[in-house]
Write an enzyme that holds these catalytic residues in place. Structure first.
Site, PDB file in Angstrom:
ATOM      1  N   ASP A 123       0.853  -1.197   0.000  1.00  0.00           N
ATOM      2  CA  ASP A 123       0.000   0.000   0.000  1.00  0.00           C
ATOM      3  C   ASP A 123       0.885   1.242   0.000  1.00  0.00           C
ATOM      4  OD1 ASP A 123      -2.304  -1.500   0.145  1.00  0.00           O
ATOM      5  OD2 ASP A 123      -2.769  -1.025   2.232  1.00  0.00           O
ATOM      6  N   MET A 124       0.367   2.336  -0.549  1.00  0.00           N
ATOM      7  CA  MET A 124       1.130   3.585  -0.507  1.00  0.00           C
ATOM      8  C   MET A 124       0.606   4.421   0.657  1.00  0.00           C
ATOM      9  SD  MET A 124       3.635   5.252  -1.727  1.00  0.00           S
ATOM     10  CE  MET A 124       4.088   4.713  -3.368  1.00  0.00           C
ATOM     11  N   ARG A 180      -1.582  -0.709  -8.336  1.00  0.00           N
ATOM     12  CA  ARG A 180      -2.927  -0.230  -8.023  1.00  0.00           C
ATOM     13  C   ARG A 180      -2.891   1.293  -8.151  1.00  0.00           C
ATOM     14  NH1 ARG A 180      -4.077  -0.906  -2.077  1.00  0.00           N
ATOM     15  NH2 ARG A 180      -4.503  -3.066  -2.570  1.00  0.00           N
ATOM     16  N   HIS A 223     -14.284   4.243  -6.372  1.00  0.00           N
ATOM     17  CA  HIS A 223     -15.744   4.085  -6.304  1.00  0.00           C
ATOM     18  C   HIS A 223     -16.403   5.213  -7.059  1.00  0.00           C
ATOM     19  CE1 HIS A 223     -13.699   3.003  -2.505  1.00  0.00           C
ATOM     20  NE2 HIS A 223     -14.282   1.844  -2.725  1.00  0.00           N
TER      21      HIS A 223
HETATM   22  C1  LIG Z   1      -8.916  -1.138  -3.065  1.00  0.00           C
HETATM   23  C2  LIG Z   1      -8.462   0.202  -2.591  1.00  0.00           C
HETATM   24  C3  LIG Z   1      -7.190   0.339  -2.077  1.00  0.00           C
HETATM   25  C4  LIG Z   1      -6.733   1.598  -1.668  1.00  0.00           C
HETATM   26  N1  LIG Z   1      -5.429   1.734  -1.276  1.00  0.00           N
HETATM   27  C5  LIG Z   1      -4.954   2.963  -0.968  1.00  0.00           C
HETATM   28  C6  LIG Z   1      -3.578   3.170  -0.684  1.00  0.00           C
HETATM   29  O1  LIG Z   1      -2.747   2.251  -0.706  1.00  0.00           O
HETATM   30  N2  LIG Z   1      -3.171   4.437  -0.398  1.00  0.00           N
HETATM   31  C7  LIG Z   1      -4.037   5.508  -0.378  1.00  0.00           C
HETATM   32  O2  LIG Z   1      -3.603   6.640  -0.148  1.00  0.00           O
HETATM   33  N3  LIG Z   1      -5.349   5.316  -0.634  1.00  0.00           N
HETATM   34  C8  LIG Z   1      -5.832   4.094  -0.914  1.00  0.00           C
HETATM   35  N4  LIG Z   1      -7.157   3.933  -1.220  1.00  0.00           N
HETATM   36  C9  LIG Z   1      -8.125   5.043  -0.958  1.00  0.00           C
HETATM   37  C10 LIG Z   1      -8.247   5.953  -2.159  1.00  0.00           C
HETATM   38  O3  LIG Z   1      -7.053   6.682  -2.322  1.00  0.00           O
HETATM   39  C11 LIG Z   1      -9.399   6.940  -2.004  1.00  0.00           C
HETATM   40  O4  LIG Z   1      -9.204   7.741  -0.892  1.00  0.00           O
HETATM   41  C12 LIG Z   1     -10.781   6.323  -1.884  1.00  0.00           C
HETATM   42  O5  LIG Z   1     -10.888   5.193  -2.693  1.00  0.00           O
HETATM   43  C13 LIG Z   1     -11.840   7.349  -2.312  1.00  0.00           C
HETATM   44  O6  LIG Z   1     -11.649   7.732  -3.644  1.00  0.00           O
HETATM   45  P1  LIG Z   1     -12.646   7.344  -4.843  1.00  0.00           P
HETATM   46  O7  LIG Z   1     -11.806   7.137  -6.066  1.00  0.00           O
HETATM   47  O8  LIG Z   1     -13.485   6.220  -4.460  1.00  0.00           O
HETATM   48  O9  LIG Z   1     -13.454   8.666  -5.149  1.00  0.00           O
HETATM   49  P2  LIG Z   1     -14.395   9.570  -4.229  1.00  0.00           P
HETATM   50  O10 LIG Z   1     -14.807  10.691  -5.094  1.00  0.00           O
HETATM   51  O11 LIG Z   1     -13.711   9.890  -2.948  1.00  0.00           O
HETATM   52  O12 LIG Z   1     -15.599   8.639  -3.917  1.00  0.00           O
HETATM   53  C14 LIG Z   1     -16.539   8.211  -4.884  1.00  0.00           C
HETATM   54  C15 LIG Z   1     -17.774   7.757  -4.151  1.00  0.00           C
HETATM   55  O13 LIG Z   1     -17.482   6.661  -3.276  1.00  0.00           O
HETATM   56  C16 LIG Z   1     -17.849   6.950  -1.926  1.00  0.00           C
HETATM   57  N5  LIG Z   1     -16.691   6.618  -1.061  1.00  0.00           N
HETATM   58  C17 LIG Z   1     -15.409   6.691  -1.400  1.00  0.00           C
HETATM   59  N6  LIG Z   1     -14.604   6.253  -0.400  1.00  0.00           N
HETATM   60  C18 LIG Z   1     -15.424   5.916   0.613  1.00  0.00           C
HETATM   61  C19 LIG Z   1     -15.208   5.393   1.892  1.00  0.00           C
HETATM   62  N7  LIG Z   1     -14.002   5.113   2.366  1.00  0.00           N
HETATM   63  N8  LIG Z   1     -16.308   5.160   2.658  1.00  0.00           N
HETATM   64  C20 LIG Z   1     -17.523   5.425   2.196  1.00  0.00           C
HETATM   65  N9  LIG Z   1     -17.767   5.905   0.973  1.00  0.00           N
HETATM   66  C21 LIG Z   1     -16.775   6.161   0.187  1.00  0.00           C
HETATM   67  C22 LIG Z   1     -18.121   8.439  -1.842  1.00  0.00           C
HETATM   68  O14 LIG Z   1     -19.303   8.660  -1.094  1.00  0.00           O
HETATM   69  C23 LIG Z   1     -18.358   8.865  -3.272  1.00  0.00           C
HETATM   70  O15 LIG Z   1     -19.699   8.958  -3.560  1.00  0.00           O
HETATM   71  C24 LIG Z   1      -7.618   2.708  -1.694  1.00  0.00           C
HETATM   72  C25 LIG Z   1      -8.893   2.562  -2.213  1.00  0.00           C
HETATM   73  C26 LIG Z   1      -9.324   1.346  -2.682  1.00  0.00           C
HETATM   74  C27 LIG Z   1     -10.662   1.234  -3.288  1.00  0.00           C
END
Ligand SMILES: Cc1cc2nc3c(=O)[nH]c(=O)nc-3n(C[C@H](O)[C@H](O)[C@H](O)COP(=O)(O)OP(=O)(O)OC[C@H]3O[C@@H](n4cnc5c(N)ncnc54)[C@H](O)[C@@H]3O)c2cc1C
Length: 304
Positions: A123-124, A180, A223
């Site tokens: 993970d980063m 990722r 998401h």
């Molecule tokens: C499999 C996976 C691994 C990840 N690994 C890392 C990592 O190694 N390092 C790192 O810095 N980040 C990591 N992340 C987190 C990532 O960086 C984002 O902060 C997070 O995924 C939200 O971004 P989004 O692209 O979903 O867009 P957003 O615009 O933030 O979200 C899109 C939609 O999804 C919903 N949503 C998003 N996240 C959440 C949540 N946590 N809980 C509830 N609802 C949510 C929001 O309501 C919104 O409607 C990871 C995410 C995923 C899916």
């Protein structure tokens, strides 16, 4: 504003109440809870990636304990024959205490994972770790070319260059890079990270384009329905085969979008955190991303 206030007070609420809110995002306290979740996901054609939740560690002995814990998890999950990989955070293996020892611990995990045919993704974490985590990945990729991957964050201004450099240094047809791509969860200063929502989306797609057209295995972690649509466009444009990419989502987040993606025939992997340190994980993530509170509050009132 309200989100920020709720996010700020949540860590001070009774643990039982926070669990009510958080349980949707964490498999449970025990490995068996994670196994149940992954079995359920597997039965719906979805793979898992397991994350053992760790507290912030302060001694190298704690890092050593975490190494043993991960090896034990890999051993038990391999026996169970569930379809999953593993996600690790180098700081829980001592990255900020002793880089060389951290490398040694993660390497031991990789030795065991490789023996069991398992994949481990680094993970980063926040920006103080970025260069060290890239370096750690490069050292491990030399020895375990097919079993280790890394994460890049689209909000970091350096990411496009980092991916370009790794393409030159460590990408081969036999052992392609496996990254990722996510937006990034930590709060970073504006001189190193894009802050604007649309700018982050723009750079996410730029980074993904670079990865896909160069044959990097892309784990598309979002998401955001806009990014999912645009990613599918890129996949179609470059005619990327199914075994060269997957979508990834967090356990408990956006299940209907997840099902749509799976129904459309794309591979999906869900990040499944478990462990007794769920409280710290949930409070930290809520603080880091107060937007999450919307979803949590919604989960209190809306069923399904
Ligand atoms: C499999 C996976 C691994 C990840 N690994 C890392 C990592 O190694 N390092 C790192 O810095 N980040 C990591 N992340 C987190 C990532 O960086 C984002 O902060 C997070 O995924 C939200 O971004 P989004 O692209 O979903 O867009 P957003 O615009 O933030 O979200 C899109 C939609 O999804 C919903 N949503 C998003 N996240 C959440 C949540 N946590 N809980 C509830 N609802 C949510 C929001 O309501 C919104 O409607 C990871 C995410 C995923 C899916």
């Amino acid at each position: 504003m309200i989100n920020k206030v709720v996010a700020g007070t949540l860590p001070h609420m009774p643990k039982k109440l926070v669990w009510l809110i958080s349980k949707r995002y964490v498999a449970g306290e025990h490995l068996n809870d994670a196994i149940k979740v992954i079995e359920q996901l597997n039965s719906n054609g979805i793979k898992g990636t397991v994350d053992l939740l760790g507290e912030f560690i302060t001694t190298i002995d704690e890092a050593d304990i975490n190494k043993h814990r991960y090896i034990d998890i890999i051993r038990k999950l391999s026996k169970q024959k569930v379809d999953c990989s593993f996600s690790i955070k180098p700081t829980s293996f001592g990255l900020l205490i002793n880089k060389e020892r951290c490398y040694g611990f993660v390497r031991e995990v990789l030795v065991y994972a490789t023996l069991k045919g398992k994949f481990v993704r680094i993970d980063m974490e926040d920006s103080q770790c970025t260069s060290d985590e890239i370096e750690l990945f490069l050292r491990l990729k030399d020895e375990f070319p097919k079993n280790v991957g890394l994460v890049f964050q689209a909000y970091m201004k350096r990411t496009y260059n980092d991916i370009s450099n790794l393409l030159l240094q460590s990408h081969t047809e036999k052992a392609p890079l496996n990254f990722r791509l996510c937006k990034g969860i930590y709060v970073e200063p504006a001189y190193i990270a894009y802050k604007d929502f649309h700018q982050v989306r723009h750079h996410f797609l730029e980074d993904l384009d670079l990865m896909l057209k160069n044959g990097v295995y892309a784990a598309i972690a979002t998401h955001d329905p806009f990014l999912v649509r645009e990613a599918i466009d890129l996949i179609n444009r470059y005619e990327v085969p199914k075994d060269k990419y997957e979508f990834q989502m967090l356990y408990g987040v956006a299940p209907s979008l997840r099902n749509e993606i799976v129904k459309a025939g794309h591979n999906m992997r869900v990040y499944v955190p478990f462990g007794k340190y769920w409280f710290g994980y949930c409070s930290r993530r809520i603080k880091e991303n107060p937007k999450m509170v919307n979803d949590i509050v919604k989960a209190l009132f809306v069923r399904g």
